[in-house]
Design a protein around this motif. Structure first.
Motif, PDB file in Angstrom:
ATOM      1  N   VAL A  18       0.922  -1.123   0.033  1.00  0.00           N
ATOM      2  CA  VAL A  18      -0.113  -0.016   0.020  1.00  0.00           C
ATOM      3  C   VAL A  18       0.919   1.091  -0.210  1.00  0.00           C
ATOM      4  O   VAL A  18       1.769   1.335   0.891  1.00  0.00           O
ATOM      5  CB  VAL A  18      -0.924  -0.117   1.066  1.00  0.00           C
ATOM      6  CG1 VAL A  18      -1.702   1.303   1.114  1.00  0.00           C
ATOM      7  CG2 VAL A  18      -1.805  -1.080   1.372  1.00  0.00           C
ATOM      8  N   LEU A  19       0.683   2.045  -0.858  1.00  0.00           N
ATOM      9  CA  LEU A  19       1.368   3.306  -0.948  1.00  0.00           C
ATOM     10  C   LEU A  19       0.254   4.505  -0.342  1.00  0.00           C
ATOM     11  O   LEU A  19      -0.979   4.782  -0.581  1.00  0.00           O
ATOM     12  CB  LEU A  19       1.663   3.667  -2.644  1.00  0.00           C
ATOM     13  CG  LEU A  19       2.214   5.257  -2.639  1.00  0.00           C
ATOM     14  CD1 LEU A  19       3.636   5.328  -1.947  1.00  0.00           C
ATOM     15  CD2 LEU A  19       2.351   5.630  -4.202  1.00  0.00           C
ATOM     16  N   GLU A  20       0.934   5.187   0.767  1.00  0.00           N
ATOM     17  CA  GLU A  20       0.137   6.220   1.355  1.00  0.00           C
ATOM     18  C   GLU A  20       0.934   7.589   0.822  1.00  0.00           C
ATOM     19  O   GLU A  20       2.013   7.885   1.298  1.00  0.00           O
ATOM     20  CB  GLU A  20       0.109   6.193   2.814  1.00  0.00           C
ATOM     21  CG  GLU A  20      -0.952   6.953   3.520  1.00  0.00           C
ATOM     22  CD  GLU A  20      -0.458   7.216   4.976  1.00  0.00           C
ATOM     23  OE1 GLU A  20      -1.508   7.815   5.441  1.00  0.00           O
ATOM     24  OE2 GLU A  20       0.486   7.201   5.515  1.00  0.00           O
ATOM     25  N   ILE A  21      -0.029   8.592   0.841  1.00  0.00           N
ATOM     26  CA  ILE A  21       0.482   9.985   0.499  1.00  0.00           C
ATOM     27  C   ILE A  21      -0.011  10.825   1.698  1.00  0.00           C
ATOM     28  O   ILE A  21      -1.213  10.966   1.874  1.00  0.00           O
ATOM     29  CB  ILE A  21       0.215  10.638  -0.986  1.00  0.00           C
ATOM     30  CG1 ILE A  21       0.228   9.774  -2.132  1.00  0.00           C
ATOM     31  CG2 ILE A  21       0.873  11.917  -1.079  1.00  0.00           C
ATOM     32  CD1 ILE A  21       1.663   9.225  -2.296  1.00  0.00           C
ATOM     33  N   GLY A  22       1.154  11.283   2.425  1.00  0.00           N
ATOM     34  CA  GLY A  22       0.584  12.314   3.573  1.00  0.00           C
ATOM     35  C   GLY A  22       0.671  11.561   4.772  1.00  0.00           C
ATOM     36  O   GLY A  22      -0.163  11.253   5.235  1.00  0.00           O
ATOM     37  N   THR A  23       1.968  11.168   5.385  1.00  0.00           N
ATOM     38  CA  THR A  23       2.320  10.363   6.600  1.00  0.00           C
ATOM     39  C   THR A  23       1.603  11.175   7.718  1.00  0.00           C
ATOM     40  O   THR A  23       0.939  10.505   8.526  1.00  0.00           O
ATOM     41  CB  THR A  23       3.887  10.220   6.800  1.00  0.00           C
ATOM     42  OG1 THR A  23       4.198   9.682   5.609  1.00  0.00           O
ATOM     43  CG2 THR A  23       3.818   9.161   7.787  1.00  0.00           C
ATOM     44  N   GLY A  24       1.724  12.454   7.816  1.00  0.00           N
ATOM     45  CA  GLY A  24       1.310  13.304   8.832  1.00  0.00           C
ATOM     46  C   GLY A  24       1.602  12.678  10.346  1.00  0.00           C
ATOM     47  O   GLY A  24       2.838  12.468  10.538  1.00  0.00           O
ATOM     48  N   SER A  25       0.601  12.310  11.201  1.00  0.00           N
ATOM     49  CA  SER A  25       0.934  11.777  12.400  1.00  0.00           C
ATOM     50  C   SER A  25       1.407  10.253  12.435  1.00  0.00           C
ATOM     51  O   SER A  25       1.578   9.704  13.448  1.00  0.00           O
ATOM     52  CB  SER A  25      -0.341  11.771  13.209  1.00  0.00           C
ATOM     53  OG  SER A  25      -1.329  11.086  12.872  1.00  0.00           O
ATOM     54  N   ILE A  26       1.070   9.643  11.058  1.00  0.00           N
ATOM     55  CA  ILE A  26       1.388   7.994  10.969  1.00  0.00           C
ATOM     56  C   ILE A  26       0.081   7.294  11.467  1.00  0.00           C
ATOM     57  O   ILE A  26       0.295   6.145  11.549  1.00  0.00           O
ATOM     58  CB  ILE A  26       2.748   7.422  11.771  1.00  0.00           C
ATOM     59  CG1 ILE A  26       3.623   8.579  12.026  1.00  0.00           C
ATOM     60  CG2 ILE A  26       3.172   6.497  11.042  1.00  0.00           C
ATOM     61  CD1 ILE A  26       4.900   7.966  12.639  1.00  0.00           C
ATOM     62  N   TYR A  27      -0.822   7.906  12.134  1.00  0.00           N
ATOM     63  CA  TYR A  27      -2.120   7.094  12.601  1.00  0.00           C
ATOM     64  C   TYR A  27      -2.572   6.389  11.441  1.00  0.00           C
ATOM     65  O   TYR A  27      -2.552   4.950  11.649  1.00  0.00           O
ATOM     66  CB  TYR A  27      -2.813   8.055  13.218  1.00  0.00           C
ATOM     67  CG  TYR A  27      -4.287   7.250  13.630  1.00  0.00           C
ATOM     68  CD1 TYR A  27      -3.904   6.545  15.078  1.00  0.00           C
ATOM     69  CD2 TYR A  27      -5.319   7.181  13.015  1.00  0.00           C
ATOM     70  CE1 TYR A  27      -5.116   6.000  15.515  1.00  0.00           C
ATOM     71  CE2 TYR A  27      -6.412   6.377  13.390  1.00  0.00           C
ATOM     72  CZ  TYR A  27      -6.455   5.991  14.709  1.00  0.00           C
ATOM     73  OH  TYR A  27      -7.495   5.268  15.445  1.00  0.00           O
ATOM     74  N   GLN A  28      -2.569   6.911  10.278  1.00  0.00           N
ATOM     75  CA  GLN A  28      -3.437   6.150   9.101  1.00  0.00           C
ATOM     76  C   GLN A  28      -2.521   5.057   8.758  1.00  0.00           C
ATOM     77  O   GLN A  28      -2.833   3.817   8.437  1.00  0.00           O
ATOM     78  CB  GLN A  28      -3.684   6.999   7.902  1.00  0.00           C
ATOM     79  CG  GLN A  28      -4.101   6.442   6.633  1.00  0.00           C
ATOM     80  CD  GLN A  28      -5.470   5.939   6.649  1.00  0.00           C
ATOM     81  OE1 GLN A  28      -6.460   6.498   6.661  1.00  0.00           O
ATOM     82  NE2 GLN A  28      -5.582   4.466   6.714  1.00  0.00           N
TER      83      GLN A  28
END
Ligand code: SAH
Length: 218
Positions: free
Chosen positions: A87-97
């Motif tokens: 899975v590629l995620e764009i926008g790590t932010g807080s890492i929660y997702q």
């Protein structure tokens, strides 16, 4: 300062949050189970300790937010994640997702464009539990060509359009969940890549995200 103690009080609040998400229409038990497992208060300053399990977004610094649990659950449910999928995620932010996806057994590749957040995230002890997450500092519009193709792609910022380079990095049959449009509200789209390389689109509810910005910062 963060509070890294997870006691009965937090666990109880988490259960209530899960029931709330259920009543709002989330049915995927794997998603609900991940949310029930992950201490969301670990991702927030201890000032938020008592409200960390309210179904709302919170600031995480650098003008960014940890998404609302309902939004995380909604996007994850649409993604139909299976164990060992890339899975590629764009926008790590807080890492929660990213941790929700990792808890469900995905192999997660997550990109953040803000150097400061990327550096902070590397210090967060909780990620040592999830060796199935790889962190990248870069521009999400470019994706990760050297790790492609992906089974699933999830964008957690408001995209002005569907980034063609990300579509190119999807396997045939892969899904992308992406909030599209500038302005206050984004349409949640699910894109399916067909064997001939073309895409079909499904439209879901409207949400509000921080913008997906071009280039790296820092
Ligand atoms: N998934 C996150 C949500 C964070 S908010 C969570 O669970 O907390 C969206 C994030 O996307 C912000 O951190 C922002 O800096 C990042 N972002 C915006 N544009 C980006 C881009 N082009 N590439 C990578 N990250 C981006």
């Amino acid at each position: 300062m963060r509070n890294y103690k997870d006691d009965w009080y937090h666990k109880g609040l988490r259960k209530q949050l899960v029931e709330q998400l259920r009543s709002k229409g989330i049915t995927d038990e794997q998603v609900l189970n991940a949310i029930n497992t992950i201490p969301r208060h670990y991702f927030l300053d201890s000032a938020f300790d008592k409200i960390a399990y309210e179904d709302r977004a919170f600031p995480i610094g650098e003008g960014q937010t940890i998404s609302q649990p309902y939004t995380v659950a909604y996007q994850t449910q649409l993604l139909q994640v299976k164990r060992n999928e890339k899975v590629l995620e764009i926008g790590t932010g807080s890492i929660y997702q990213a941790i929700v996806l990792a808890e469900m057994g995905a192999r997660v590749y997550t990109i953040e464009r803000q150097k400061k957040l990327f550096e902070q995230n590397k210090q967060f002890f909780y990620i040592t539990r999830y060796p199935n997450i790889k962190f990248f500092y870069g521009d999400g519009f470019e994706g990760l060509p050297s790790f492609a193709p992906f089974d699933k792609v999830i964008i957690t910022a408001a995209a002005p359009f569907i980034p063609p380079k990300l579509v190119a990095q999807m396997k045939a049959g892969a899904l992308m969940v992406i909030p599209v449009d500038e302005g206050d509200k984004q349409r949640m789209l699910r894109i399916t890549k067909q064997p001939d390389g073309s895409c079909t689109e499904e439209l879901f509810d409207y949400f509000s995200f921080v913008p997906m910005l071009k280039g790296r910062n820092g």
